[in-house]
Design an enzyme around this catalytic site. Structure first.
Site, PDB file in Angstrom:
ATOM      1  N   THR A  74      -9.047 -23.696  18.816  1.00  0.00           N
ATOM      2  CA  THR A  74     -10.200 -23.867  19.703  1.00  0.00           C
ATOM      3  C   THR A  74      -9.775 -23.913  21.167  1.00  0.00           C
ATOM      4  O   THR A  74      -8.635 -24.292  21.481  1.00  0.00           O
ATOM      5  CB  THR A  74     -10.931 -25.188  19.364  1.00  0.00           C
ATOM      6  OG1 THR A  74     -11.939 -25.460  20.332  1.00  0.00           O
ATOM      7  CG2 THR A  74      -9.960 -26.362  19.332  1.00  0.00           C
ATOM      8  N   ASP A  75     -10.690 -23.587  22.059  1.00  0.00           N
ATOM      9  CA  ASP A  75     -10.414 -23.713  23.487  1.00  0.00           C
ATOM     10  C   ASP A  75     -10.389 -25.169  23.939  1.00  0.00           C
ATOM     11  O   ASP A  75      -9.905 -25.478  25.034  1.00  0.00           O
ATOM     12  CB  ASP A  75     -11.419 -22.921  24.317  1.00  0.00           C
ATOM     13  CG  ASP A  75     -12.868 -23.355  24.121  1.00  0.00           C
ATOM     14  OD1 ASP A  75     -13.129 -24.221  23.258  1.00  0.00           O
ATOM     15  OD2 ASP A  75     -13.749 -22.819  24.822  1.00  0.00           O
ATOM     16  N   GLU A  76     -10.867 -26.078  23.091  1.00  0.00           N
ATOM     17  CA  GLU A  76     -10.918 -27.484  23.496  1.00  0.00           C
ATOM     18  C   GLU A  76      -9.531 -28.099  23.669  1.00  0.00           C
ATOM     19  O   GLU A  76      -9.391 -29.157  24.286  1.00  0.00           O
ATOM     20  CB  GLU A  76     -11.760 -28.290  22.510  1.00  0.00           C
ATOM     21  CG  GLU A  76     -13.209 -27.834  22.489  1.00  0.00           C
ATOM     22  CD  GLU A  76     -14.124 -28.757  21.715  1.00  0.00           C
ATOM     23  OE1 GLU A  76     -13.927 -29.981  21.775  1.00  0.00           O
ATOM     24  OE2 GLU A  76     -15.041 -28.247  21.048  1.00  0.00           O
TER      25      GLU A  76
ATOM     26  N   TYR B 189     -10.643 -34.831  18.040  1.00  0.00           N
ATOM     27  CA  TYR B 189     -10.702 -33.481  17.461  1.00  0.00           C
ATOM     28  C   TYR B 189      -9.762 -32.535  18.184  1.00  0.00           C
ATOM     29  O   TYR B 189      -8.898 -31.892  17.573  1.00  0.00           O
ATOM     30  CB  TYR B 189     -12.132 -32.939  17.515  1.00  0.00           C
ATOM     31  CG  TYR B 189     -12.201 -31.444  17.350  1.00  0.00           C
ATOM     32  CD1 TYR B 189     -11.736 -30.837  16.186  1.00  0.00           C
ATOM     33  CD2 TYR B 189     -12.695 -30.622  18.368  1.00  0.00           C
ATOM     34  CE1 TYR B 189     -11.773 -29.452  16.030  1.00  0.00           C
ATOM     35  CE2 TYR B 189     -12.747 -29.249  18.225  1.00  0.00           C
ATOM     36  CZ  TYR B 189     -12.279 -28.663  17.053  1.00  0.00           C
ATOM     37  OH  TYR B 189     -12.309 -27.299  16.907  1.00  0.00           O
TER      38      TYR B 189
ATOM     39  N   LYS C 113      -6.251 -30.604  16.913  1.00  0.00           N
ATOM     40  CA  LYS C 113      -6.076 -29.153  16.907  1.00  0.00           C
ATOM     41  C   LYS C 113      -4.894 -28.741  17.796  1.00  0.00           C
ATOM     42  O   LYS C 113      -4.154 -27.814  17.452  1.00  0.00           O
ATOM     43  CB  LYS C 113      -7.362 -28.457  17.374  1.00  0.00           C
ATOM     44  CG  LYS C 113      -8.505 -28.525  16.373  1.00  0.00           C
ATOM     45  CD  LYS C 113      -8.163 -27.847  15.052  1.00  0.00           C
ATOM     46  CE  LYS C 113      -8.081 -26.334  15.184  1.00  0.00           C
ATOM     47  NZ  LYS C 113      -7.862 -25.676  13.871  1.00  0.00           N
TER      48      LYS C 113
END
Length: 349
Positions: free
Chosen positions: A130-132, A157, A161
């Site tokens: 993810t870009d998060e 989260y 990741k």
């Protein structure tokens, strides 16, 4: 190719499964069938002789070894993950166990299989992230995440990741495992679990309920139609350079408030209320802890190296998505009743 897809009964994973089978690939769908998974998502693909399903949790190393030995895949597409930010704030333990320990188990099972198979050059381990993991961007839209952006996760989260991304790179550098990685922006589209932002807005609007928006709605996201994402993922697993990461974005930045107003306008056209607009139901709620201000992806690398671009604008994709929810009430209502998701705020953005 024979693809082993983890999390293939989830939102993004099921889009990959449907597209891969449709293109003639064999697919082994490995899914634990936790709350956000639904085999109805892959019902069409499941009718094909190219499809196989294994109910295995990625935290179960012995189960994973058995799947590799039985099916002998050409490539792995690792999508299985806990992915809801609000849930990670409420209970981070599941995110640590699934996203970090589960990825470790997948890497070790894949490495064992790869070594015992003679280290075939064609094998790939594709890790989907993810870009998060990159943290938050300023409002200046000239600044975007690139593959070289330093990691700066802000939630349990995104931290889990980010950890899994580092494990994948370490297994490539230390053991030579042939890996590719992708980091995507916010996905939306058909079969999206009903506690995420866009389904929450659509279904609350139809039910006459408030449309919850965190803070003042100024948080910005880059929206990627899930079927475009699946297309990009298959391209990367087939043609991506080993050890390389690719950012996949929709090139569709919108504030949360802009997005919700667009959805309301589409609903006003497709299923008008007796009076007024669905936008009248917009309600601002207290902001999420550690809420990132903006995500935006620079997709230059995947565009220039692999020739990929998204096929739809966010307005086109949202129109398709709204129509899908209008046409598939049996699917989302069954999930709402089974999981009680209508009681959660569920704004993942």
């Amino acid at each position: 190719m024979k693809l082993l897809v983890t999390g293939g009964a989830g939102f993004i994973g099921s889009a990959v499964v449907r597209l891969a089978v449709g293109r003639g690939h064999e697919v082994v769908n490995v899914d634990a069938l936790t709350y956000a998974a639904c085999l109805d998502n892959v019902a069409d693909a499941a009718e094909s002789p190219l499809y196989a399903f294994e109910q295995v949790d990625i935290r179960d190393r012995a189960g994973l070894d058995a799947v590799f030995a039985k099916h002998k895949p050409d490539a792995v597409m690792h999508l299985a993950a806990e992915s809801h930010v609000d849930r990670s704030i409420d209970g981070p333990g599941d995110f640590i166990e699934t996203n970090i320990t589960g990825t470790f188990n997948m890497l070790e099972a894949a490495r064992k299989y790869w070594v015992e198979s003679g280290k075939p050059e064609s094998f790939r381990f594709h890790h989907i992230s993810t870009d998060e993991v990159f943290g938050s961007l300023p409002a200046d839209r000239s600044v975007q995440f690139t593959e070289e952006t330093p990691y700066d996760p802000r939630s349990p989260y995104s931290a889990s990741k980010a950890s899994s991304d580092h494990l994948v790179r370490a297994w490539h550098e230390t053991y030579g495992l042939p890996v590719v990685l992708t980091n995507c922006s916010n996905n939306y589209g058909p079969f999206h679990f009903p506690e995420k932002l866009i389904p929450v807005i659509i279904l609350n609007a139809l039910a006459g309920k408030p449309l919850p928006i965190y803070g003042d709605g100024s948080n910005i996201r880059d929206w990627l139609y899930v079927e475009d994402h699946a297309d990009a993922l298959l391209l990367v697993v087939e043609k991506g350079e080993l050890g390389r990461s690719y950012n996949i974005g929709g090139e569709n930045e919108r504030t949360n408030l802009e997005l919700v107003k667009t959805l309301c306008g589409i609903l006003d056209e497709k299923q008008p209320k007796e009076s007024g607009s669905y936008a009248d139901q917009i309600t601002f709620v207290p902001d999420r802890p550690g809420h990132d201000a903006r995500y935006a992806i620079d997709p230059t690398r995947i565009r220039e190296e692999l020739g990929w671009r998204p096929s739809v604008t966010v307005e086109e994709g949202l129109s398709k998505t709204v129509q899908w929810y209008l046409d598939n009430e049996d699917w989302w209502r069954a999930l709402q009743e089974r999981h009680g998701v209508g009681e959660r705020l569920g704004v993942k953005a």
